[in-house]
Write a protein that holds these residues in place. Structure first.
Motif, PDB file in Angstrom:
ATOM      1  N   GLU A  49       0.812  -1.215   0.000  1.00  0.00           N
ATOM      2  CA  GLU A  49       0.000   0.000   0.000  1.00  0.00           C
ATOM      3  C   GLU A  49       0.849   1.270   0.000  1.00  0.00           C
ATOM      4  OE1 GLU A  49      -2.624  -0.400   3.340  1.00  0.00           O
ATOM      5  OE2 GLU A  49      -3.827  -1.951   2.352  1.00  0.00           O
ATOM      6  N   GLN A  50       2.157   1.123   0.133  1.00  0.00           N
ATOM      7  CA  GLN A  50       3.060   2.275   0.181  1.00  0.00           C
ATOM      8  C   GLN A  50       3.664   2.593  -1.182  1.00  0.00           C
ATOM      9  OE1 GLN A  50       2.811   3.725   3.183  1.00  0.00           O
ATOM     10  NE2 GLN A  50       1.582   1.918   3.669  1.00  0.00           N
ATOM     11  N   ARG A  51       3.180   1.934  -2.245  1.00  0.00           N
ATOM     12  CA  ARG A  51       3.713   2.211  -3.584  1.00  0.00           C
ATOM     13  C   ARG A  51       3.669   3.709  -3.832  1.00  0.00           C
ATOM     14  NH1 ARG A  51       3.327  -3.042  -5.854  1.00  0.00           N
ATOM     15  NH2 ARG A  51       4.838  -4.074  -4.535  1.00  0.00           N
ATOM     16  N   GLY A  52       4.705   4.201  -4.475  1.00  0.00           N
ATOM     17  CA  GLY A  52       4.830   5.636  -4.696  1.00  0.00           C
ATOM     18  C   GLY A  52       5.736   6.286  -3.666  1.00  0.00           C
ATOM     19  N   GLU A  53       6.029   5.562  -2.606  1.00  0.00           N
ATOM     20  CA  GLU A  53       6.938   6.027  -1.558  1.00  0.00           C
ATOM     21  C   GLU A  53       8.237   5.220  -1.636  1.00  0.00           C
ATOM     22  OE1 GLU A  53       6.024   8.328   1.281  1.00  0.00           O
ATOM     23  OE2 GLU A  53       4.605   8.866  -0.302  1.00  0.00           O
ATOM     24  N   ILE A  54       9.302   5.797  -1.153  1.00  0.00           N
ATOM     25  CA  ILE A  54      10.565   5.076  -0.975  1.00  0.00           C
ATOM     26  C   ILE A  54      10.582   4.603   0.474  1.00  0.00           C
ATOM     27  CG2 ILE A  54      13.080   5.308  -0.900  1.00  0.00           C
ATOM     28  CD1 ILE A  54      12.634   7.615  -3.040  1.00  0.00           C
ATOM     29  N   ILE A  55      10.797   3.321   0.684  1.00  0.00           N
ATOM     30  CA  ILE A  55      10.751   2.749   2.028  1.00  0.00           C
ATOM     31  C   ILE A  55      12.128   2.221   2.407  1.00  0.00           C
ATOM     32  CG2 ILE A  55       9.612   1.101   3.565  1.00  0.00           C
ATOM     33  CD1 ILE A  55       7.626   3.055   2.331  1.00  0.00           C
ATOM     34  N   LEU A  56      12.651   2.705   3.508  1.00  0.00           N
ATOM     35  CA  LEU A  56      13.890   2.180   4.086  1.00  0.00           C
ATOM     36  C   LEU A  56      13.471   1.310   5.263  1.00  0.00           C
ATOM     37  CD1 LEU A  56      17.160   4.057   4.878  1.00  0.00           C
ATOM     38  CD2 LEU A  56      16.088   2.614   6.604  1.00  0.00           C
ATOM     39  N   ILE A  57      13.690   0.006   5.139  1.00  0.00           N
ATOM     40  CA  ILE A  57      13.347  -0.947   6.204  1.00  0.00           C
ATOM     41  C   ILE A  57      14.628  -1.325   6.921  1.00  0.00           C
ATOM     42  CG2 ILE A  57      12.393  -3.200   6.771  1.00  0.00           C
ATOM     43  CD1 ILE A  57      10.756  -3.040   4.192  1.00  0.00           C
ATOM     44  N   ASN A  58      14.630  -1.138   8.237  1.00  0.00           N
ATOM     45  CA  ASN A  58      15.802  -1.452   9.047  1.00  0.00           C
ATOM     46  C   ASN A  58      15.441  -2.551  10.038  1.00  0.00           C
ATOM     47  OD1 ASN A  58      17.325  -0.637  11.863  1.00  0.00           O
ATOM     48  ND2 ASN A  58      18.633  -0.491  10.061  1.00  0.00           N
ATOM     49  N   PHE A  59      16.086  -3.711   9.900  1.00  0.00           N
ATOM     50  CA  PHE A  59      15.907  -4.825  10.833  1.00  0.00           C
ATOM     51  C   PHE A  59      16.936  -4.657  11.948  1.00  0.00           C
ATOM     52  CE2 PHE A  59      14.231  -6.356   6.826  1.00  0.00           C
ATOM     53  CZ  PHE A  59      13.088  -7.046   7.191  1.00  0.00           C
ATOM     54  N   TRP A  60      16.488  -4.689  13.208  1.00  0.00           N
ATOM     55  CA  TRP A  60      17.375  -4.410  14.333  1.00  0.00           C
ATOM     56  C   TRP A  60      17.026  -5.276  15.539  1.00  0.00           C
ATOM     57  CZ3 TRP A  60      15.253  -2.515  18.889  1.00  0.00           C
ATOM     58  CH2 TRP A  60      13.916  -2.104  18.797  1.00  0.00           C
ATOM     59  N   ALA A  61      17.930  -5.261  16.523  1.00  0.00           N
ATOM     60  CA  ALA A  61      17.718  -5.983  17.780  1.00  0.00           C
ATOM     61  C   ALA A  61      18.283  -5.154  18.927  1.00  0.00           C
ATOM     62  CB  ALA A  61      18.401  -7.353  17.731  1.00  0.00           C
ATOM     63  N   VAL A  88      10.914   5.661   6.811  1.00  0.00           N
ATOM     64  CA  VAL A  88      11.802   4.721   7.501  1.00  0.00           C
ATOM     65  C   VAL A  88      10.918   3.843   8.369  1.00  0.00           C
ATOM     66  CG1 VAL A  88      13.654   4.487   9.207  1.00  0.00           C
ATOM     67  CG2 VAL A  88      13.766   6.318   7.491  1.00  0.00           C
ATOM     68  N   TRP A  89      11.122   2.531   8.266  1.00  0.00           N
ATOM     69  CA  TRP A  89      10.416   1.570   9.109  1.00  0.00           C
ATOM     70  C   TRP A  89      11.455   0.749   9.862  1.00  0.00           C
ATOM     71  CZ3 TRP A  89       5.978  -1.161   5.919  1.00  0.00           C
ATOM     72  CH2 TRP A  89       5.054  -0.202   5.482  1.00  0.00           C
ATOM     73  N   GLY A  90      11.321   0.656  11.172  1.00  0.00           N
ATOM     74  CA  GLY A  90      12.206  -0.173  11.979  1.00  0.00           C
ATOM     75  C   GLY A  90      11.502  -1.458  12.367  1.00  0.00           C
ATOM     76  N   ILE A  91      12.165  -2.587  12.162  1.00  0.00           N
ATOM     77  CA  ILE A  91      11.558  -3.884  12.489  1.00  0.00           C
ATOM     78  C   ILE A  91      12.462  -4.631  13.457  1.00  0.00           C
ATOM     79  CG2 ILE A  91      10.746  -6.097  11.591  1.00  0.00           C
ATOM     80  CD1 ILE A  91      10.092  -4.635   8.972  1.00  0.00           C
ATOM     81  N   ASN A  92      11.969  -4.815  14.679  1.00  0.00           N
ATOM     82  CA  ASN A  92      12.697  -5.560  15.695  1.00  0.00           C
ATOM     83  C   ASN A  92      12.506  -7.050  15.439  1.00  0.00           C
ATOM     84  OD1 ASN A  92      12.470  -7.054  18.528  1.00  0.00           O
ATOM     85  ND2 ASN A  92      13.934  -5.382  18.724  1.00  0.00           N
ATOM     86  N   VAL A  93      13.605  -7.806  15.512  1.00  0.00           N
ATOM     87  CA  VAL A  93      13.557  -9.229  15.155  1.00  0.00           C
ATOM     88  C   VAL A  93      13.544 -10.167  16.362  1.00  0.00           C
ATOM     89  CG1 VAL A  93      14.707  -8.783  12.956  1.00  0.00           C
ATOM     90  CG2 VAL A  93      16.075  -9.429  14.948  1.00  0.00           C
ATOM     91  N   GLU A  94      13.424  -9.620  17.560  1.00  0.00           N
ATOM     92  CA  GLU A  94      13.476 -10.456  18.759  1.00  0.00           C
ATOM     93  C   GLU A  94      12.110 -11.065  19.059  1.00  0.00           C
ATOM     94  OE1 GLU A  94      16.401  -8.369  21.710  1.00  0.00           O
ATOM     95  OE2 GLU A  94      15.309  -6.861  20.545  1.00  0.00           O
ATOM     96  N   GLN A  95      12.119 -12.285  19.563  1.00  0.00           N
ATOM     97  CA  GLN A  95      10.863 -12.961  19.866  1.00  0.00           C
ATOM     98  C   GLN A  95      10.188 -12.359  21.098  1.00  0.00           C
ATOM     99  OE1 GLN A  95      11.817 -17.128  19.905  1.00  0.00           O
ATOM    100  NE2 GLN A  95      11.750 -17.250  17.693  1.00  0.00           N
TER     101      GLN A  95
END
Length: 167
Positions: A49-61, A88-95
């Motif tokens: 749904e974000q087409r048209g935008e530039i998305i920087l996805i950062n996977f972090w812990a 910018v989207w931050g995605i935490n990878v911890e359970q």
């Protein structure tokens, strides 16, 4: 003869199983795998749904030292480029996400933060290093992948974003 027929059938079955288990490689220039996650504010965001935008996805812990160093830089990128169609989207990878929430408590971040508790998204995006940053163009294609973080990566991120803005 019985053994060779049995072996052949087993090999065919094994091959079919292995093919069905193959993971689609995250390839530069190809469509980014779509996903929907709920951010910290409780809002579901869908990548497609974000087409048209530039998305920087950062996977972090939370246990990642370079992640701690990088987070304020990501916020500066968001602040500088958001009016030009960059998110910018931050995605935490911890359970367990409490450590991630504690990590964020001392940071002034205003970009969306998500928790991938099942690690399904980090597997889909083939995250092998912390942090990993994936930059997606306005058409939804993976254009840049950065593994780890070192001083100077902020300049690489900015150059990649500027390139995509000009396209």
């Amino acid at each position: 003869m019985l053994f060779s027929r049995f072996s052949g059938k087993c090999l065919i079955a094994l091959g079919a199983i292995l093919l069905s288990m193959q993971v689609q490689a995250l390839t530069l220039g190809q469509a980014a795998p779509d996903f929907t996650l709920k951010n910290q504010q409780g809002t579901n965001l869908n990548l497609a749904e974000q087409r048209g935008e530039i998305i920087l996805i950062n996977f972090w812990a939370s246990w990642c030292g370079p992640c701690r160093k990088e987070m304020p830089i990501l916020q500066k990128l968001q602040d500088k480029y958001q009016y030009l169609g960059v998110q910018v989207w931050g995605i935490n990878v911890e359970q367990e996400n409490q450590a991630g929430k504690d990590f964020l408590a001392n940071l002034d971040l205003r970009f969306p933060i998500f928790f991938d508790q099942t690690n399904s998204l980090s597997k889909t995006y083939q995250v092998e290093a912390m942090p990993t940053t994936v930059i997606i163009d306005r058409d939804g294609n993976v254009r840049f992948i950065f593994q780890g973080y070192k001083d100077g990566f902020d300049k690489k991120y900015a150059a990649a974003i500027k390139q995509l803005i000009r396209e």
